[in-house]
Structures are given as structure tokens and as C-alpha cells.
Design an enzyme around this catalytic site. Structure first.
Site, PDB file in Angstrom:
ATOM      1  N   ARG A   1       2.088  -0.828  -8.428  1.00 49.67           N
ATOM      2  CA  ARG A   1       1.477  -2.207  -8.487  1.00 49.67           C
ATOM      3  C   ARG A   1       0.044  -2.172  -8.746  1.00 49.67           C
ATOM      4  O   ARG A   1      -0.520  -1.343  -8.663  1.00 49.67           O
ATOM      5  CB  ARG A   1       2.036  -3.090  -7.292  1.00 49.67           C
TER       6      ARG A   1
ATOM      7  N   ARG B   1       3.724   0.494  -3.073  1.00 52.55           N
ATOM      8  CA  ARG B   1       5.125   0.076  -3.957  1.00 52.55           C
ATOM      9  C   ARG B   1       5.015   0.481  -5.290  1.00 52.55           C
ATOM     10  O   ARG B   1       3.623   0.507  -5.947  1.00 52.55           O
ATOM     11  CB  ARG B   1       5.190  -1.327  -3.500  1.00 52.55           C
TER      12      ARG B   1
ATOM     13  N   ARG C   1      -2.257 -13.257   1.291  1.00 58.96           N
ATOM     14  CA  ARG C   1      -0.987 -13.907   1.740  1.00 58.96           C
ATOM     15  C   ARG C   1      -0.826 -13.679   3.316  1.00 58.96           C
ATOM     16  O   ARG C   1      -0.169 -14.377   3.989  1.00 58.96           O
ATOM     17  CB  ARG C   1       0.015 -13.037   1.124  1.00 58.96           C
TER      18      ARG C   1
ATOM     19  N   LYS D   1      11.872  -8.136   5.465  1.00 55.26           N
ATOM     20  CA  LYS D   1      12.614  -9.582   6.102  1.00 55.26           C
ATOM     21  C   LYS D   1      13.817  -9.702   4.776  1.00 55.26           C
ATOM     22  O   LYS D   1      14.964  -9.852   5.449  1.00 55.26           O
ATOM     23  CB  LYS D   1      11.559 -10.241   5.875  1.00 55.26           C
TER      24      LYS D   1
END
Ligand SMILES: [Zn+2]
Length: 220
Positions: free
Chosen positions: A161, A127, A172, A18
Site C-alpha cells: 500500500r 498490507r 484514522r 472487525k
């Protein structure tokens, strides 16, 4: 078709890409990009009353409550030239915030980027984060885990991460479905919703958005 002002909001789950699309659209259409994270960081740096309040939430890794988000982003938006338009990233996060935003500046396009939870988890698990400049990159094309290349921005060391990431991501995502996804119904009713499939490359998604925005009468 008459040229329409681009006053756009973007929403989608973490991992949907996004923020990247928001900045690409802002650049393409020559309108300011307003990111909620950046707006909070600015207030915090200025040590304003809003910033002092915001820092408590940012430090705790929590979303700002509606009043704080509305005040911070409202202040930012009122400072803009309303004729020029804007692209908003990270705000509104729920229908109450969207209603407040519409009273400040009426949104003309709401882009919903959709990806399944499984894809979001997979993308985020892959990531890497730079230990120096905190840039987040995807593992693809950055070498194997035994030989990860240095950060392309600053040359620093890239590290995966933390392991508890998946649990955090799932929490989330659940919050997103509960809190933010109802924006789709709100903006559909307003006649400004554009839902797109986020399961494609950054370039393909950006091209699709460009085509659809042109069709809707938004001219770059
Ligand atoms: Zn770096």
C-alpha cells in the site's frame, strides 16, 4: 437460558479485524451481515437520491454524515426480517448514530475489538493490495518484498500500500478514539457490551467470541 436474538454491532480500530469477524459471526449464526460500505455502494449503484449524496463522500474518502448514514442503514435494516437478527459492520460510528439505530432496532450485543494503536499501525503497514481486484492481504506468508506471490483470488499483481499510509492510519485512529470509541460507554450502560482483545489470530478471536456468545445465551 432463553435463546436471544442476535442483533449485533461490531466496532474497533482499523486493523482490528472487525469486518472479518463480522462476516464469520453472521455466517455462523445464520443472520444477514449488513456492512455500511456495501450499503452505500448499493445506493450509489442504484443511483438513488441517497446514493448520489453518498458518492460525494465516498469519492472524497470521507465518512458519511450522521443523517446520511442513518437514512441509508435504516433503510437497509427496515427491509430485514427483524426476528432473524443481523450483524452490523461499520455502523454506528458514533453515539448519535447508535441512539438512532436503537430506535430502529434494539441492539442486543455490541462487540468491541481492542488493539493498541502501535499494533494497528504495524498490521496495516504490512498490507498488500491486489492491483487488479483490490483485495487487501497481509504481507505475512506472501513471500518477501522482492518476490511477492500473485493474488490468491485473481492471480493479479500484489503491491504494497502507498507510503503515506502510516500518516493516514494514525489520523484514522485518532478519529476512531475521539468519535467511535465512546460507543463502549454507551453500550456498557445498556448492558450489551462485550469487549475482546484483538491481539490474537483470527481463529482464536473467533473461537473466543463463539464461547462468549454462547455464555451470553446466543445460540447458533
Ligand atoms: Zn486480485
Amino acid at each position: 437460558m432463553r435463546r436471544k436474538r442476535l442483533r449485533a454491532v461490531l466496532f474497533g480500530p482499523q486493523g482490528a479485524g472487525k469486518s472479518l469477524q463480522a462476516s464469520l459471526i453472521a455466517e455462523r449464526f445464520g443472520v444477514p451481515l449488513v456492512s455500511s460500505g456495501e450499503a452505500f455502494r448499493e445506493e450509489i449503484a442504484e443511483r438513488s437520491a441517497l446514493g448520489d449524496l453518498a458518492s460525494e463522500y465516498v469519492d472524497a474518502g470521507m465518512f458519511a454524515p450522521d443523517e446520511l448514514a442513518n437514512a441509508t442503514l435504516g433503510r437497509k435494516l427496515k427491509a430485514l426480517d427483524q426476528e432473524q437478527g443481523f450483524v452490523l459492520d461499520g455502523y454506528p460510528r458514533n453515539v448519535e448514530q447508535a441512539e438512532t439505530l436503537d430506535r430502529v432496532s434494539r441492539v442486543t450485543l455490541a462487540i468491541q475489538i481492542k488493539i493498541p494503536d502501535s499494533v494497528a499501525v504495524k498490521r496495516l503497514a504490512g498490507r498488500l493490495v491486489c492491483t487488479d481486484c483490490r483485495t487487501v492481504l497481509h504481507r505475512d506468508g506472501m513471500g518477501s518484498s522482492s518476490g511477492i506471490r500473485p493474488c490468491p483470488i485473481c492471480g493479479g499483481k500484489l503491491a504494497p500500500r502507498p507510503k503515506d499510509e502510516e500518516e493516514t492510519v494514525r489520523r484514522r485512529l485518532a478519529a476512531y478514539h475521539f468519535m467511535t470509541e465512546p460507543l463502549a460507554g454507551y453500550y456498557r450502560q445498556r448492558g450489551v457490551l462485550l469487549a475482546v482483545n484483538g491481539e490474537q489470530t483470527v481463529t482464536d478471536l473467533f473461537e473466543e467470541l463463539n464461547r462468549k456468545l454462547a455464555k451470553l445465551g446466543f445460540v447458533a
